[in-house]
Design a protein around this motif. Structure first.
Motif, PDB file in Angstrom:
ATOM      1  N   LEU A   1       0.853  -1.185   0.000  1.00 19.11           N
ATOM      2  CA  LEU A   1       0.000   0.000   0.000  1.00 19.11           C
ATOM      3  C   LEU A   1       0.888   1.233   0.000  1.00 19.11           C
ATOM      4  O   LEU A   1       1.968   1.228   0.610  1.00 19.11           O
ATOM      5  CB  LEU A   1      -0.907  -0.010   1.229  1.00 19.11           C
ATOM      6  CG  LEU A   1      -1.856   1.173   1.445  1.00 19.11           C
ATOM      7  CD1 LEU A   1      -3.216   0.676   1.936  1.00 19.11           C
ATOM      8  CD2 LEU A   1      -1.278   2.146   2.490  1.00 19.11           C
TER       9      LEU A   1
ATOM     10  N   TYR B   1     -10.239   9.854  -2.731  1.00 13.55           N
ATOM     11  CA  TYR B   1     -10.064   8.548  -3.377  1.00 13.55           C
ATOM     12  C   TYR B   1      -9.978   8.666  -4.893  1.00 13.55           C
ATOM     13  O   TYR B   1      -9.921   7.649  -5.592  1.00 13.55           O
ATOM     14  CB  TYR B   1     -11.205   7.601  -2.977  1.00 13.55           C
ATOM     15  CG  TYR B   1     -12.568   7.994  -3.476  1.00 13.55           C
ATOM     16  CD1 TYR B   1     -13.083   7.483  -4.663  1.00 13.55           C
ATOM     17  CD2 TYR B   1     -13.355   8.890  -2.763  1.00 13.55           C
ATOM     18  CE1 TYR B   1     -14.333   7.850  -5.123  1.00 13.55           C
ATOM     19  CE2 TYR B   1     -14.603   9.262  -3.217  1.00 13.55           C
ATOM     20  CZ  TYR B   1     -15.086   8.742  -4.391  1.00 13.55           C
ATOM     21  OH  TYR B   1     -16.326   9.123  -4.850  1.00 13.55           O
TER      22      TYR B   1
ATOM     23  N   ALA C   1      -9.583   5.135  -6.761  1.00 13.80           N
ATOM     24  CA  ALA C   1      -9.487   3.957  -5.891  1.00 13.80           C
ATOM     25  C   ALA C   1     -10.882   3.542  -5.448  1.00 13.80           C
ATOM     26  O   ALA C   1     -11.786   4.386  -5.344  1.00 13.80           O
ATOM     27  CB  ALA C   1      -8.632   4.277  -4.663  1.00 13.80           C
TER      28      ALA C   1
ATOM     29  N   HIS D   1     -12.515   0.090  -0.039  1.00 12.34           N
ATOM     30  CA  HIS D   1     -11.340  -0.692   0.351  1.00 12.34           C
ATOM     31  C   HIS D   1     -11.109  -0.534   1.858  1.00 12.34           C
ATOM     32  O   HIS D   1     -11.222   0.574   2.401  1.00 12.34           O
ATOM     33  CB  HIS D   1     -10.112  -0.218  -0.425  1.00 12.34           C
ATOM     34  CG  HIS D   1      -8.912  -1.118  -0.283  1.00 12.34           C
ATOM     35  ND1 HIS D   1      -8.147  -1.171   0.854  1.00 12.34           N
ATOM     36  CD2 HIS D   1      -8.363  -2.016  -1.146  1.00 12.34           C
ATOM     37  CE1 HIS D   1      -7.163  -2.049   0.685  1.00 12.34           C
ATOM     38  NE2 HIS D   1      -7.281  -2.572  -0.525  1.00 12.34           N
TER      39      HIS D   1
ATOM     40  N   SER E   1       0.390   3.389  -8.732  1.00 14.99           N
ATOM     41  CA  SER E   1      -0.687   2.451  -9.018  1.00 14.99           C
ATOM     42  C   SER E   1      -0.340   1.538 -10.191  1.00 14.99           C
ATOM     43  O   SER E   1      -0.539   0.320 -10.142  1.00 14.99           O
ATOM     44  CB  SER E   1      -1.982   3.216  -9.313  1.00 14.99           C
ATOM     45  OG  SER E   1      -3.034   2.340  -9.645  1.00 14.99           O
TER      46      SER E   1
ATOM     47  N   PRO F   1      -3.127  -0.363  -3.860  1.00 20.33           N
ATOM     48  CA  PRO F   1      -3.937   0.825  -3.555  1.00 20.33           C
ATOM     49  C   PRO F   1      -3.091   1.980  -3.037  1.00 20.33           C
ATOM     50  O   PRO F   1      -2.044   1.777  -2.408  1.00 20.33           O
ATOM     51  CB  PRO F   1      -4.912   0.327  -2.481  1.00 20.33           C
ATOM     52  CG  PRO F   1      -4.267  -0.874  -1.890  1.00 20.33           C
ATOM     53  CD  PRO F   1      -3.447  -1.501  -2.969  1.00 20.33           C
TER      54      PRO F   1
END
Length: 461
Positions: free
Chosen positions: A175, A193, A369, A373, A407, A413
């Motif tokens: 991450l 996001y 994103a 999540h 990414s 993420p």
């Protein structure tokens, strides 16, 4: 958490002294005369990470300004988080508009004033100190940590993609965590996001082989400025819709859930309009202001110039004129494809008697994103812990090209946890950073890091 928060309170003055020292370094990446200062800022980061308890702290060469790396990798079986930030800053001009010198940090009204305070030294420094606090109190971290702190973000991160590709294994993680975005307001934390991408170009129009006397030639020859204005006018309809063929192809519509969430933020269009001294707002029909800002693409003329610019009158017909354009892009739009479509439009609408040159410039992909999540949902819980209010989920109208780089390169993420505010004058005179958000942000980050291993466990994903 109480021991951690007490530790942060006890060391607050020391932390601010260290931040002031870092902010005093004029690490302006765009100006060659500050090259040594940029490296000095990198060395400060390296030393701060080592002092905090991280290992393998290194100033790594990139072909431009260096990247600072460090890690703590003693949590076997636990996830690895890559913390990204940047230590370079924008130029401070115009200096006469600063109330205090940009590289002599001052604390006034619980705000710290200095170039880089909000973008991005303050927020980056908070990650170092939050993790240092956990190491001091617990003796270990709950997960593995790597740092990537670069020195070229303010000049487009020109060398970062190739550098990360070259050192892909070293920077690999589960991450990426970044604090280079803003909150909705002083008491309204938010998790971003989604980011719009970027596609930039320049249009140059030429007519005759030189400027011409407007009395001797006026009415018989084309005017480059007239031609450019005519061409630019074809890019939009009167209601703000972009008329470039295929510009909106493949864009996905907003989900009902997202539209509902944005509506619940109750954006005050009248106050927004008044704050900008506008007589009206304008944009693509069928969308709210927040939807236009965050989720719809744009094509903006950023600059237009040509002809006589001096005092008084010069009776001339200009033979050249120029325009600079940038587009903000949304998911499923490719910068190269969009620039090709604009080029085709320009060629199809070239005015009579004009010769047009189209030059593509900077570009960056959009990023989106899944906001359900677990790592992003945990960010909301962390803000709630520190601020006592529910965090909002937002997109951002701007671009952070490095987000898409991470990414695409690592297929992981990217979590954007901002602590700055839109009115903190980043990129402008009197940049500042709220020490309320400094304090609450440290609490937010400690909570987030402590609980992140559970959010990234196989059962949560």
């Amino acid at each position: 958490m109480k021991a951690l928060e007490r530790h942060l309170e006890e060391r607050r003055a020391q932390h601010l002294e260290q931040l002031i020292e870092w902010l005093s370094i004029p690490s302006v990446s765009a100006l060659s005369e500050h090259k040594s200062d940029v490296r000095r800022a990198a060395l400060f980061v390296q030393n701060a990470l080592t002092t905090a308890g991280f290992e393998h702290a290194e100033v790594m060469e990139t072909g431009g300004h260096p990247v600072v790396y460090a890690d703590w990798l003693h949590a076997p079986g636990k996830p690895t988080v890559l913390v990204y930030g940047h230590y370079d800053v924008q130029p401070a001009d115009p200096l006469h508009l600063w109330e205090t010198p940009p590289f002599e940090p001052q604390i006034r009204d619980n705000q710290i004033y200095a170039r880089g305070a909000s973008d991005d030294k303050g927020p980056t420094f908070m990650h170092i100190k939050a993790l240092e606090a956990i190491l001091r109190i617990d003796g270990h971290l709950p997960l593995n940590i790597k740092f990537c702190i670069e020195g070229e973000e303010e000049v487009g991160s020109a060398h970062l993609s190739a550098f990360l590709e070259q050192h892909k294994t070293r920077f690999a993680a589960d991450l990426v965590l970044i604090s280079d975005t803003t909150m909705l307001g002083p008491d309204q934390p938010s998790i971003c996001y989604g980011l719009r991408g970027l596609a930039a170009c320049q249009i140059d129009v030429r007519t005759a082989n030189s400027d011409l006397h407007s009395g001797l030639y006026g009415g018989a020859v084309p005017n480059a400025i007239h031609a450019l204005v005519e061409l630019l006018d074809t890019l939009h309809s009167k209601d703000g819709t972009i008329t470039v063929d295929g510009f909106y192809d493949n864009i996905e519509g907003l989900s009902a859930e997202e539209r509902k969430a944005y509506a619940e933020l109750q954006h005050d269009d009248k106050a927004y309009q008044a704050s900008l001294a506008l007589t009206a707002l304008h944009g693509e029909p069928g969308y709210s202001t927040l939807e236009r800002l965050w989720t719809r693409p744009t094509l903006e003329i950023n600059g237009i110039y040509g002809g006589f610019q001096g005092e008084g009158t010069k009776t001339v017909i200009p033979n050249e004129a120029h325009a600079k354009i940038t587009c903000r892009l949304v998911p499923n739009q490719n910068p190269e494809d969009i620039l090709n479509k604009i080029k085709a439009h320009v060629e199809a609408h070239t005015p009579t008697g004009a010769k047009v040159t189209f030059t593509p410039m900077d570009s960056g992909h959009p990023y989106l994103a899944p906001y359900d999540h677990p790592a992003i949902q945990l960010a909301a819980n962390a803000y709630t812990h520190a601020y006592g209010v529910k965090a909002a989920f937002t997109r951002m109208g701007g671009s952070i090209p490095v987000v898409e780089t991470f990414s695409q390169l690592f297929h992981i993420p990217v979590v954007l946890m901002g602590f700055g505010l839109n009115d903190e004058n980043f990129h402008a005179p009197n940049e500042h950073f709220s020490l309320v958000n400094f304090d609450k942000g440290l609490r937010t980050l400690c909570y987030y890091y402590k609980h992140l291993p559970d959010a990234l466990s196989p059962q949560s994903l």
